[in-house]
Enzyme design. Structure first.
Site, PDB file in Angstrom:
ATOM      1  CG  HIS A  83      31.248  20.663   1.199  1.00  0.00           C
ATOM      2  ND1 HIS A  83      32.381  20.288   0.513  1.00  0.00           N
ATOM      3  CD2 HIS A  83      30.885  19.578   1.919  1.00  0.00           C
ATOM      4  CE1 HIS A  83      32.685  19.049   0.812  1.00  0.00           C
ATOM      5  NE2 HIS A  83      31.798  18.586   1.661  1.00  0.00           N
ATOM      6  CG  ASP A 219      34.683  22.415  -1.078  1.00  0.00           C
ATOM      7  OD1 ASP A 219      34.423  23.087  -0.054  1.00  0.00           O
ATOM      8  OD2 ASP A 219      33.964  21.474  -1.463  1.00  0.00           O
ATOM      9  CB  SER A 649      34.064  16.737   3.271  1.00  0.00           C
ATOM     10  OG  SER A 649      33.553  16.429   2.026  1.00  0.00           O
TER      11      SER A 649
HETATM   12  N1  ARG Z   1      29.949  16.060  -3.089  1.00  0.00           N
HETATM   13  C1  ARG Z   1      30.634  16.604  -1.950  1.00  0.00           C
HETATM   14  C2  ARG Z   1      30.221  15.795  -0.725  1.00  0.00           C
HETATM   15  O1  ARG Z   1      29.718  14.783  -0.852  1.00  0.00           O
HETATM   16  C3  ARG Z   1      30.436  18.060  -1.820  1.00  0.00           C
HETATM   17  C4  ARG Z   1      29.064  18.522  -1.446  1.00  0.00           C
HETATM   18  C5  ARG Z   1      28.860  19.984  -1.302  1.00  0.00           C
HETATM   19  N2  ARG Z   1      28.849  20.681  -2.560  1.00  0.00           N
HETATM   20  C6  ARG Z   1      27.737  20.886  -3.325  1.00  0.00           C
HETATM   21  N3  ARG Z   1      27.874  21.474  -4.486  1.00  0.00           N
HETATM   22  N4  ARG Z   1      26.534  20.537  -2.951  1.00  0.00           N
HETATM   23  O2  ARG Z   1      29.738  16.103   0.292  1.00  0.00           O
HETATM   24  N1  GLU Z   2      31.936  15.765  -0.051  1.00  0.00           N
HETATM   25  C1  GLU Z   2      31.959  14.603   0.769  1.00  0.00           C
HETATM   26  C2  GLU Z   2      31.864  14.949   2.262  1.00  0.00           C
HETATM   27  O1  GLU Z   2      31.189  15.877   2.640  1.00  0.00           O
HETATM   28  C3  GLU Z   2      33.122  13.782   0.432  1.00  0.00           C
HETATM   29  C4  GLU Z   2      32.830  13.133  -0.821  1.00  0.00           C
HETATM   30  C5  GLU Z   2      32.589  11.671  -0.642  1.00  0.00           C
HETATM   31  O2  GLU Z   2      31.483  11.264  -0.316  1.00  0.00           O
HETATM   32  O3  GLU Z   2      33.584  10.983  -0.855  1.00  0.00           O
HETATM   33  O4  GLU Z   2      32.359  14.275   3.107  1.00  0.00           O
END
Ligand code: ARG
Ligand code: GLU
Length: 714
Positions: A83, A219, A649
Site C-alpha cells: 500500500h 502487504d 507502514s
Molecule cells: N490500514 C493500513 C494503514 O493505515 C493500510 C491501508 C491500506 N490498505 C487498504 N486496504 N486501504 O495505512
Molecule cells: N497502514 C498504516 C500506514 O500506512 C500503518 C497502520 C497504523 O496506522 O498503525 O502507515
C-alpha cells in the site's frame, strides 16, 4: 498436563508483560536499553543508532512522504508495503498491463521501472539543538517574537550543518516545543519499482480486512535505490548504479513465537498522547462521527462503480483505499476511546494535575485556559470538517474551486495560463465522464444534503424547505453547471478572457462553491480560529512541561512527528472482547478459508492454491515439531504490542538480534485509539511475516534472483 503447563506459562508471561507504550528517539535509546534487554533484546542501543559506525538506522528509510522502507541487500534493494508503493504501481498500470491486479516482477535490472516523484530519505545523524534554537527566547518573549527568533535560529543552524555537503537538514519541535532535534538527511531520487505481488495477495482482504485481525494480506512491494557513480544521490539517469547502503538488514528465517521480543524501527507520523479531555472528546465524539458518515456516502458510490468494471476499479482504487482507510480507523478509534472511558480518564488526570499546579504560578491557569481555547476552536473546527469532508467530497466542487480561481484572476496572461492547464485537465476528466458523472453527481448531492441537514449549508435554503427541495436544487446546480458540459465548457475556455469572469462567477457550480467557502472570507472567524490554535500550542507546551515536572520518574516519549523512532514490545495475542481470543499469528490456511472467487479482494490465484495443496513452501515453511505428520504450515502474519501509527507502514519488525522478521503494515482495529490513548490489552500492530514475503517472491513469482540478493539466516 501440557494444557495446564501452557496456561501457567501464559499467565506468567501476562504478569511480566510490559506496558509497551512509546515511540522512542533512536539517539536517546540508551535510556531504554536496560528495559529493552530485560524484555529480551540481545543487541545494544548502539547497534541500533550509532553516530560513528554503520548501524541499523542506516538501513531504514523514509519512503516517499509518509511510509517507511528498509534496505535488504547491498545493492539498494528496498522493502516496503504494497500500500506504500500502491500509487506507483497504479501509475504504471493500464487495463492491458494491469500490474495492480496481476503483479509486477522485474526479472532483471533493465526491467526495473523508474518512479519520478518518489524519493527515499536516509538519516545521516541527529542532534539535540534545543539550546541553540531557543537562543534569545526568554519567558517574557511574546509568541510572535518567539516564532521569529526560532525561525531565524533554525535557518542558521541547518545552513551550517549541511554546508559543503549534499545533505539536507531539518529541525523539528518535540514535546510541543520544549525540545528541538535536528535531522541531517541524505535524499535519493532515483528509485525504481522492482516487484509487487498481485492485488489479491498484496491487498488480500482489501478494505474489508483492513485494520483487522486475523489478517492475511501479503502487504509488500520492492524498489531499488540508484545512485551516481560516487554512490551519492543523483537524479534519474540510465547510467546510475544500484546504491550500496552502509548497512542492510539480515533476515531471520527462525520465525516467531508468542512472547518473543520485537521492535519496530521507522517513521511514525502523528500521535496526540498528551492532549486534554476536550481534544479527545472533539476528535472521538464530534469530528469522527461526521467524517465517518460523510465517507460512508462516498464509499457507497465508489464501491458500486468499482464492482462494475476493471476500468472503474483502476480509476477509483487509490482514492477509495485512502477514503476507506480513515473511515474505518476513526470508527475503531471512537469505539476504543469510549470503551476505555478515555475522556473520563483524561479528566481524572487533569484533576490531579490541577491539584499539583494550584500553588504554582507557571501552571495554575494552564488547564482552565486550554479549556477556554477549545471552546473557541470547536465550532470552527467542526465547520472546517464539513468543508473538507462534504464540500470537497465531489470532483465537481474540486473543479469549481479551480474555476473560481480563474474567475478571480484579473491578470490576462495569468488567466491564460490557468485556462490552458484547465483544458488539459478536462481532456483527461471528460474521457470517461459519462460513467463518472453518475457517481460524482450522487456524491455531490448527498454530501451537501447531509451538511445542510446538520445546519451547515444554510445558503441552500432554510429548514422549512425540506430535504426533497434541497436535493432538487442541488441536482439542478449539477446539471445546469457548464463545468459538467464538455462542449459548452470547451467553447467557453477557447474564447476566455478576463472580461468573461462574471459569466464564470454566475455558473451555478462556481457560485455554490463560492458560498460554501464563505468561512474563508469571515475574517473574524479565521482570526478567532488562528488565535485559539496558537493558544493551544503555547498552552500545551506548558502543560507537557508541567506534566514532566510533576512526574520526574516517568520516561516520557515525545509524540510522533514523522521522525525516526523505535517502538518495542512482544509478539502477543489478545482478547478483543468477551469470549474471544486472538492468536498472535496467521497462516496460509486462513487465506483458503477466506477464499471467495466472486469477490475481487478474496480471489486466490490457482498458483498459490497449488503451492498450498502441495505444501510446497521451500525453506520458508514452518514445521510444527509436535506434529510433523501434518507437514509444514506457511506463516502469513503476526501481531505484537509495538506502539505504531500511520507512517510506520513498511517499517521493519526486528527480533532480539536485530534481524528482520516482518514488515509492519497495520494496527488491530480494537486498538486504533492508540494515537490518543494506548492500552496494552488492546493495542497490537499487524505485521507481515517475512517468510510469507520471501515465499511469494521465490516460489509464487519465480523471482528467486531477488531473494538471492538478501542475507538470510536460518
Ligand atoms: N490500514 C493500513 C494503514 O493505515 C493500510 C491501508 C491500506 N490498505 C487498504 N486496504 N486501504 O495505512
Ligand atoms: N497502514 C498504516 C500506514 O500506512 C500503518 C497502520 C497504523 O496506522 O498503525 O502507515
Amino acid at each position: 498436563m501440557k494444557k495446564l503447563l501452557t496456561i501457567i506459562i501464559m499467565s506468567a508471561m501476562a504478569v511480566s508483560a510490559l506496558a509497551d507504550e512509546g515511540m522512542w528517539i533512536p539517539m536517546l535509546l540508551g535510556r531504554n536499553e536496560a528495559d529493552m534487554k530485560k524484555a529480551g533484546m540481545r543487541i545494544s542501543a548502539k547497534d541500533i543508532y550509532d553516530i560513528n559506525n554503520a548501524c541499523l538506522k542506516d538501513a531504514i528509510l523514509l519512503f516517499g512522504g509518509g511510509c517507511t522502507g528498509e534496505f535488504v541487500s547491498n545493492e539498494g534493494l528496498l522493502l516496503t508495503n504494497h500500500h506504500c508503493g500502491y500509487s506507483y504501481i497504479v501509475k504504471h498500470s493500464t487495463v492491458e498491463h494491469d500490474y495492480l491486479t496481476n503483479g509486477f516482477w522485474a526479472m532483471n535490472r533493465t526491467e526495473e521501472i523508474p518512479c519520478p516523484g518518489l524519493s527515499v530519505t536516509r538519516l545521516v545523524r541527529m542532534e539535540d539543538v534545543t539550546s541553540r534554537v531557543l537562543e534569545g527566547v526568554t519567558p517574557q518573549t511574546s509568541e510572535g517574537e518567539r516564532a521569529t527568533i526560532i525561525e531565524g535560529n533554525i535557518n542558521k543552524i541547518t545552513d551550517e550543518a549541511v554546508k559543503g555537503t549534499h545533505y539536507k537538514a531539518i529541525i523539528k519541535p518535540f514535546y510541543y516545543g520544549n525540545q528541538y532535534f535536528m535531522y541531517v538527511n541524505e535524499i535519493f531520487t532515483d528509485v525504481r519499482l522492482v516487484g509487487a505481488p498481485p492485488s489479491n495477495i498484496g491487498k488480500f482482504g482489501g478494505d474489508t480486512d483492513n485494520w483487522m485481525w486475523p489478517r492475511h494480506t501479503g502487504d509488500f512491494s520492492m524498489f531499488r535505490v540508484y545512485a551516481g557513480s560516487d554512490n551519492k544521490p543523483a537524479p534519474y539517469s540510465a547510467d546510475n548504479k544500484p546504491y550500496k547502503p552502509l548497512k542492510h538488514l539480515e533476515i531471520s528465517l527462525k520465525g516467531i513465537k508468542e512472547g518473543d521480543f520485537t521492535f519496530v524501527f521507522g517513521y511514525p507520523g502523528t500521535t496526540q498522547r498528551y492532549v486534554t479531555s476536550d481534544a479527545v472528546e472533539l476528535a472521538a465524539n464530534i469530528e469522527n462521527p461526521i467524517r465517518i458518515d460523510l465517507r460512508t456516502i462516498r464509499l457507497k458510490h465508489y464501491n458500486n462503480a468499482m464492482n462494475q468494471s476493471a476500468g472503474q476499479r483502476l480509476k477509483y482504487a487509490s482514492r477509495v483505499a485512502s477514503i476507506a482507510n480513515g473511515w474505518k480507523k476513526w470508527q475503531g478509534e471512537t469505539q476504543g476511546i469510549n470503551r476505555l472511558h478515555g475522556v473520563d480518564k483524561k479528566k481524572e488526570f487533569e484533576r490531579s494535575f490541577q491539584q499539583w499546579a494550584n500553588d504554582k504560578a507557571e501552571y495554575r491557569d494552564v488547564l482552565p485556559q486550554l479549556h477556554q481555547a477549545y471552546d473557541k476552536l470547536r465550532p470552527i473546527e467542526v465547520e472546517l470538517t464539513y468543508f473538507s469532508e462534504a464540500v470537497r467530497a465531489s470532483d465537481f466542487m474540486g473543479r469549481a474551486q479551480s474555476y473560481l480561481r480563474l474567475a478571480n484572476e484579473d491578470n490576462e496572461s495569468e488567466a491564460a495560463k490557468l485556462v490552458s492547464s484547465l483544458k488539459e485537465a478536462n481532456n483527461q476528466y471528460f474521457s470517461d465522464f459519462n460513467l463518472h458523472t453518475a457517481v460524482d453527481r450522487a456524491i455531490f448531492v448527498e454530501t451537501f444534503v447531509y451538511m445542510w441537514k446538520a445546519g451547515y449549508a444554510t445558503y441552500l435554503g432554510d429548514a422549512a424547505l425540506g430535504t426533497d427541495a434541497i436535493k432538487a436544487k442541488l441536482e439542478k446546480i449539477y446539471d445546469g453547471s457548464m463545468l459538467n458540459d464538455k462542449e459548452k465548457l470547451r467553447k467557453f475556455l477557447d474564447g476566455y478572457n478576463t472580461g468573461k469572469a462574471n459569466k464564470l462567477k454566475d455558473d451555478p457550480g462556481v457560485k455554490l462553491y463560492d458560498q460554501a467557502i464563505s468561512i474563508a472570507r469571515d475574517a473574524e472567524k479565521i482570526a478567532s480560529y488562528g488565535k485559539a490554535y496558537a493558544d493551544i500550542q503555547r498552552l500545551m507546551r506548558s502543560y507537557v512541561k508541567g506534566m514532566m515536572e510533576m512526574q520526574p520518574d516517568v520516561n516520557f516519549f515525545p509524540d510522533a512527528n514523522l521522525t525516526l523512532r523505535v517502538a518495542y514490545g512482544h509478539v502477543e495475542g489478545f482478547r478483543p472482547r468477551d469470549g474471544v481470543y486472538y492468536k498472535p499469528y496467521s497462516t496460509l490456511q486462513g487465506i483458503m478459508e477466506k477464499e471467495n472467487p466472486d469477490i475481487y479482494d478474496y480471489v486466490v490465484e490457482p498458483k498459490l492454491k497449488s503451492l498450498y495443496y502441495r505444501q510446497d513452501y521451500g525453506r520458508y515453511g514452518l514445521l510444527d515439531p509436535a506434529n510433523r505428520a501434518a507437514g509444514p504450515d506457511m506463516p502469513v502474519g503476526f501481531i505484537a504490542t509495538n506502539h505504531t501509527t500511520g507512517g510506520n507502514s513498511g517499517s521493519p519488525v526486528l527480533d532480539a538480534d536485530g534481524r528482520l522478521i516482518g514488515l509492519n503494515f497495520d494496527r488491530c482495529w480494537e486498538g486504533t485509539m492508540s494515537d490518543l490513548l494506548f492500552d496494552p490489552d488492546y493495542c497490537r500492530n499487524i505485521c507481515l511475516d517475512i517468510r510469507y514475503c520471501l515465499f511469494i517472491i521465490d516460489k509464487f513469482a519465480g523471482a528467486k534472483h531477488l531473494v538471492d540478493e538478501m542475507t538470510l539466516i536460518d
